[in-house]
Design a protein around this motif. Structure first.
Motif, PDB file in Angstrom:
ATOM      1  N   PRO A 371      35.321 -15.731 -12.445  1.00 28.56           N
ATOM      2  CA  PRO A 371      35.343 -14.494 -13.223  1.00 28.56           C
ATOM      3  C   PRO A 371      34.243 -14.434 -14.288  1.00 28.56           C
ATOM      4  O   PRO A 371      33.674 -13.365 -14.534  1.00 28.56           O
ATOM      5  N   VAL A 372      33.944 -15.573 -14.925  1.00 28.41           N
ATOM      6  CA  VAL A 372      32.886 -15.577 -15.940  1.00 28.41           C
ATOM      7  C   VAL A 372      31.528 -15.388 -15.272  1.00 28.41           C
ATOM      8  O   VAL A 372      30.655 -14.680 -15.801  1.00 28.41           O
ATOM      9  N   TRP A 373      31.315 -15.999 -14.106  1.00 25.74           N
ATOM     10  CA  TRP A 373      30.088 -15.740 -13.358  1.00 25.74           C
ATOM     11  C   TRP A 373      29.939 -14.257 -13.062  1.00 25.74           C
ATOM     12  O   TRP A 373      28.866 -13.677 -13.243  1.00 25.74           O
ATOM     13  N   ALA A 374      31.015 -13.645 -12.591  1.00 24.18           N
ATOM     14  CA  ALA A 374      30.979 -12.222 -12.273  1.00 24.18           C
ATOM     15  C   ALA A 374      30.651 -11.401 -13.516  1.00 24.18           C
ATOM     16  O   ALA A 374      29.869 -10.434 -13.452  1.00 24.18           O
ATOM     17  N   LEU A 375      31.232 -11.789 -14.651  1.00 21.20           N
ATOM     18  CA  LEU A 375      30.949 -11.093 -15.901  1.00 21.20           C
ATOM     19  C   LEU A 375      29.472 -11.204 -16.266  1.00 21.20           C
ATOM     20  O   LEU A 375      28.836 -10.213 -16.678  1.00 21.20           O
ATOM     21  N   MET A 376      28.891 -12.400 -16.112  1.00 25.31           N
ATOM     22  CA  MET A 376      27.472 -12.580 -16.391  1.00 25.31           C
ATOM     23  C   MET A 376      26.617 -11.659 -15.521  1.00 25.31           C
ATOM     24  O   MET A 376      25.676 -11.010 -15.994  1.00 25.31           O
ATOM     25  N   LEU A 377      26.932 -11.617 -14.231  1.00 30.12           N
ATOM     26  CA  LEU A 377      26.144 -10.815 -13.295  1.00 30.12           C
ATOM     27  C   LEU A 377      26.291  -9.320 -13.574  1.00 30.12           C
ATOM     28  O   LEU A 377      25.339  -8.551 -13.373  1.00 30.12           O
ATOM     29  N   LEU A 378      27.462  -8.911 -14.030  1.00 30.31           N
ATOM     30  CA  LEU A 378      27.699  -7.490 -14.256  1.00 30.31           C
ATOM     31  C   LEU A 378      27.114  -7.007 -15.583  1.00 30.31           C
ATOM     32  O   LEU A 378      26.389  -6.011 -15.627  1.00 30.31           O
ATOM     33  N   TRP A 379      27.407  -7.700 -16.672  1.00 29.81           N
ATOM     34  CA  TRP A 379      27.003  -7.188 -17.970  1.00 29.81           C
ATOM     35  C   TRP A 379      25.508  -7.331 -18.218  1.00 29.81           C
ATOM     36  O   TRP A 379      24.897  -6.481 -18.872  1.00 29.81           O
ATOM     37  N   SER A 380      24.897  -8.414 -17.721  1.00 25.46           N
ATOM     38  CA  SER A 380      23.495  -8.699 -18.047  1.00 25.46           C
ATOM     39  C   SER A 380      22.568  -7.582 -17.573  1.00 25.46           C
ATOM     40  O   SER A 380      21.714  -7.089 -18.329  1.00 25.46           O
ATOM     41  N   LYS A 381      22.719  -7.183 -16.321  1.00 21.65           N
ATOM     42  CA  LYS A 381      21.861  -6.122 -15.786  1.00 21.65           C
ATOM     43  C   LYS A 381      22.160  -4.784 -16.471  1.00 21.65           C
ATOM     44  O   LYS A 381      21.247  -4.013 -16.777  1.00 21.65           O
ATOM     45  N   TRP A 382      23.454  -4.513 -16.674  1.00 29.86           N
ATOM     46  CA  TRP A 382      23.825  -3.270 -17.359  1.00 29.86           C
ATOM     47  C   TRP A 382      23.189  -3.213 -18.740  1.00 29.86           C
ATOM     48  O   TRP A 382      22.635  -2.195 -19.158  1.00 29.86           O
ATOM     49  N   TRP A 383      23.273  -4.311 -19.467  1.00 32.36           N
ATOM     50  CA  TRP A 383      22.747  -4.360 -20.832  1.00 32.36           C
ATOM     51  C   TRP A 383      21.233  -4.161 -20.839  1.00 32.36           C
ATOM     52  O   TRP A 383      20.695  -3.375 -21.644  1.00 32.36           O
ATOM     53  N   LEU A 384      20.511  -4.867 -19.976  1.00 32.26           N
ATOM     54  CA  LEU A 384      19.055  -4.793 -19.966  1.00 32.26           C
ATOM     55  C   LEU A 384      18.547  -3.461 -19.442  1.00 32.26           C
ATOM     56  O   LEU A 384      17.373  -3.136 -19.613  1.00 32.26           O
ATOM     57  N   GLY A 385      19.414  -2.703 -18.796  1.00 31.90           N
ATOM     58  CA  GLY A 385      19.030  -1.352 -18.432  1.00 31.90           C
ATOM     59  C   GLY A 385      18.953  -0.434 -19.638  1.00 31.90           C
ATOM     60  O   GLY A 385      18.362   0.654 -19.558  1.00 31.90           O
ATOM     61  N   ARG A 386      19.524  -0.857 -20.758  1.00 33.59           N
ATOM     62  CA  ARG A 386      19.585  -0.031 -21.959  1.00 33.59           C
ATOM     63  C   ARG A 386      18.892  -0.652 -23.165  1.00 33.59           C
ATOM     64  O   ARG A 386      18.500   0.072 -24.090  1.00 33.59           O
ATOM     65  N   PHE A 387      18.752  -1.978 -23.149  1.00 35.47           N
ATOM     66  CA  PHE A 387      18.177  -2.662 -24.300  1.00 35.47           C
ATOM     67  C   PHE A 387      17.061  -3.602 -23.848  1.00 35.47           C
ATOM     68  O   PHE A 387      17.023  -4.050 -22.711  1.00 35.47           O
ATOM     69  N   ARG A 388      16.180  -3.916 -24.792  1.00 28.98           N
ATOM     70  CA  ARG A 388      15.019  -4.761 -24.473  1.00 28.98           C
ATOM     71  C   ARG A 388      15.392  -6.223 -24.290  1.00 28.98           C
ATOM     72  O   ARG A 388      14.791  -6.928 -23.488  1.00 28.98           O
ATOM     73  N   TYR A 389      16.367  -6.682 -25.048  1.00 34.90           N
ATOM     74  CA  TYR A 389      16.727  -8.100 -25.046  1.00 34.90           C
ATOM     75  C   TYR A 389      18.244  -8.250 -25.030  1.00 34.90           C
ATOM     76  O   TYR A 389      18.981  -7.315 -25.380  1.00 34.90           O
ATOM     77  N   GLY A 390      18.697  -9.450 -24.669  1.00 39.28           N
ATOM     78  CA  GLY A 390      20.102  -9.763 -24.855  1.00 39.28           C
ATOM     79  C   GLY A 390      20.417  -9.800 -26.343  1.00 39.28           C
ATOM     80  O   GLY A 390      19.516  -9.974 -27.179  1.00 39.28           O
ATOM     81  N   PRO A 391      21.679  -9.660 -26.738  1.00 37.00           N
ATOM     82  CA  PRO A 391      22.022  -9.619 -28.168  1.00 37.00           C
ATOM     83  C   PRO A 391      21.539 -10.834 -28.949  1.00 37.00           C
ATOM     84  O   PRO A 391      20.936 -10.692 -30.022  1.00 37.00           O
ATOM     85  N   LEU A 392      21.781 -12.041 -28.431  1.00 38.11           N
ATOM     86  CA  LEU A 392      21.365 -13.229 -29.169  1.00 38.11           C
ATOM     87  C   LEU A 392      19.874 -13.493 -29.008  1.00 38.11           C
ATOM     88  O   LEU A 392      19.243 -14.061 -29.908  1.00 38.11           O
ATOM     89  N   GLU A 393      19.287 -13.074 -27.875  1.00 40.38           N
ATOM     90  CA  GLU A 393      17.835 -13.165 -27.726  1.00 40.38           C
ATOM     91  C   GLU A 393      17.146 -12.308 -28.795  1.00 40.38           C
ATOM     92  O   GLU A 393      16.129 -12.706 -29.381  1.00 40.38           O
ATOM     93  N   TRP A 394      17.724 -11.128 -29.029  1.00 36.92           N
ATOM     94  CA  TRP A 394      17.182 -10.222 -30.051  1.00 36.92           C
ATOM     95  C   TRP A 394      17.316 -10.850 -31.443  1.00 36.92           C
ATOM     96  O   TRP A 394      16.374 -10.821 -32.245  1.00 36.92           O
ATOM     97  N   ALA A 395      18.486 -11.419 -31.730  1.00 36.85           N
ATOM     98  CA  ALA A 395      18.685 -12.064 -33.031  1.00 36.85           C
ATOM     99  C   ALA A 395      17.717 -13.231 -33.214  1.00 36.85           C
ATOM    100  O   ALA A 395      17.137 -13.404 -34.300  1.00 36.85           O
TER     101      ALA A 395
END
Length: 419
Positions: A371-395
């Protein structure tokens, strides 16, 4: 084809994404139960066939190799960041060292607040030293990497094997009292007193409890990791620098060469770990079988297996495929996914969450991994479609540069988008 744009190298992102997912497959055990059971399974949570299947799968495929792969990618990324700094008119050290200082801060927070298994502090500390080598050509980097790894592994194999032989002598009928006493002391350490388990559960009741436990029991552990296994980390980083400079990690080799490396390295790893899996299982995890195979002789197989996996991934990457894009997104947000996985673990196992610490077996703990793998695969692409960086990458980027960086992607006007 490994490169998708001037800013991103697809192969590096995909390999990093797979590595961070693989690491969580092993780390979940260290989050779910007392640390000593992570290193010796029979100590706790190891009663059913599912526990042995989970251990065998990780030992055969994952243990050590994905951490090595992650470290190799860190070295490659170090060179890439330095090259881009110079291309942008900035001295490489002015970009690199602030990044390492901030990374060290994240790693220390990770260790003291959440989990003993942090790797970021080690990366930051060793990365400060690894910077000295980043300009070297691939062949020299490869030579230095092999020297560093040999200096790390050879004494471990030699002295570790001698120590096991000396302890095993205590089993012989004609063993001396001293030999029997030494063996008895070691065997006593392979038992789990109820007091230890109760103390570990109390330390995971809350974040303040964990902070107190970490400070009182092992306050210098993040820094002790440098003399402990820093030479191995350095060797893997240098290997990553060499692999990047040679074009190995960026698609610059022929497919036949990747296939040869994958077959040789993965083959060697699977043969060793396959034999080790069989020997350990048939010996029912006898410590004099388990520890030599798992802790002493396996070290050199970690970078070998990691390089083999990298070669196989290079062969399998299809830049336009949906899976490649999702794995690359996980890799682009690997920092967030790595720390985010620990946060998920804290919610599962800490007292303020589900409170499952010490309540599940190895096999049961691993059921949380897909389930955590699935979460990684789902949220990461969705997030990068809207933002330049991951949240902690940005920080990390903002803190390293000491300025506010734009986070949200610019929205193109409708007319421009249509054109």
């Amino acid at each position: 084809m490994a490169t998708t744009s001037a800013d991103r190298i697809l192969s590096l992102d995909v390999i990093r994404g797979i590595a961070v997912m693989g690491i969580f497959s092993v780390n979940i055990v260290g989050m779910a139960m007392v640390e000593r059971a992570y290193f010796y399974p029979p100590l706790y949570g190891f009663d059913g066939i599912g526990d042995r299947i989970m251990w065998a799968a990780n030992f055969l495929i994952v243990d050590g190799r994905f951490r090595a792969l992650f470290s190799i990618l860190f070295g490659a990324s170090l060179v890439l960041v330095c090259e881009r700094a110079i291309a942008g008119g900035t001295r490489a050290w002015k970009v690199h060292y602030p990044r390492m200082i901030v990374l060290l801060g994240f790693g220390l927070a990770h260790f003291y607040l959440l989990w003993w298994g942090d790797i970021l502090a080690n990366y930051a500390l060793v990365g400060m030293f690894a910077f000295a080598f980043w300009r070297l050509p691939a062949r020299i980097l490869l030579t230095l990497a092999l020297v560093a790894l040999a200096v790390n592994y050879v004494p471990t194999i030699v002295y570790g094997s001698q120590m096991v032989a000396e302890l095993e002598a205590g089993r012989n009928p004609d063993a001396t009292p001293e030999q029997r006493a030494a063996l008895a002391e070691v065997m006593q350490d392979l038992r789990m007193p109820e007091a230890d388990l109760a103390e570990a559960k109390a330390a995971h009741a809350s974040i303040p409890a964990h902070v107190t436990y970490a400070i009182n029991e092992d306050a210098l552990r993040p820094f002790a990791s440098v003399p402990g296994y820093g030479l191995e980390t350095l060797g893997l980083m240098l290997l990553g620098m060499a692999a990047y400079r040679s074009g190995f990690l960026t698609g610059g080799w022929r497919r036949r060469s990747y296939a040869r490396v994958a077959a040789l390295c993965i083959g060697a790893s699977l043969i060793y770990h396959g034999i080790g899996t069989w020997r350990i299982l048939t010996a029912d995890f006898d410590p004099f079988t388990y520890f030599p195979w798992n802790e002493i002789w396996s070290g050199p197989l970690h970078p070998i297996g990691g390089i083999g996996y990298a070669a196989l991934i290079m062969l399998l990457i299809r830049p336009g495929s949906a899976m490649a894009q999702r794995l690359a997104a996980v890799g682009r947000t690997a920092f967030t996914n790595y720390l985010g996985a620990t946060i998920v673990g804290a919610l599962l196992f800490f007292g303020f969450g589900l409170g499952l610490y010490g309540e599940v077996s190895r096999g049961e703990a691993w059921l949380f991994v897909p389930p955590v793998w699935a979460l990684m695969l789902l949220w990461s692409k969705w997030w990068l479609g809207r933002f330049r960086y991951g949240p902690l990458e940005w920080a990390w980027r903002c803190l390293s540069r000491w300025r506010w960086e734009p986070m949200r992607k610019a929205v193109r006007p409708p007319a421009e988008a249509a054109a």
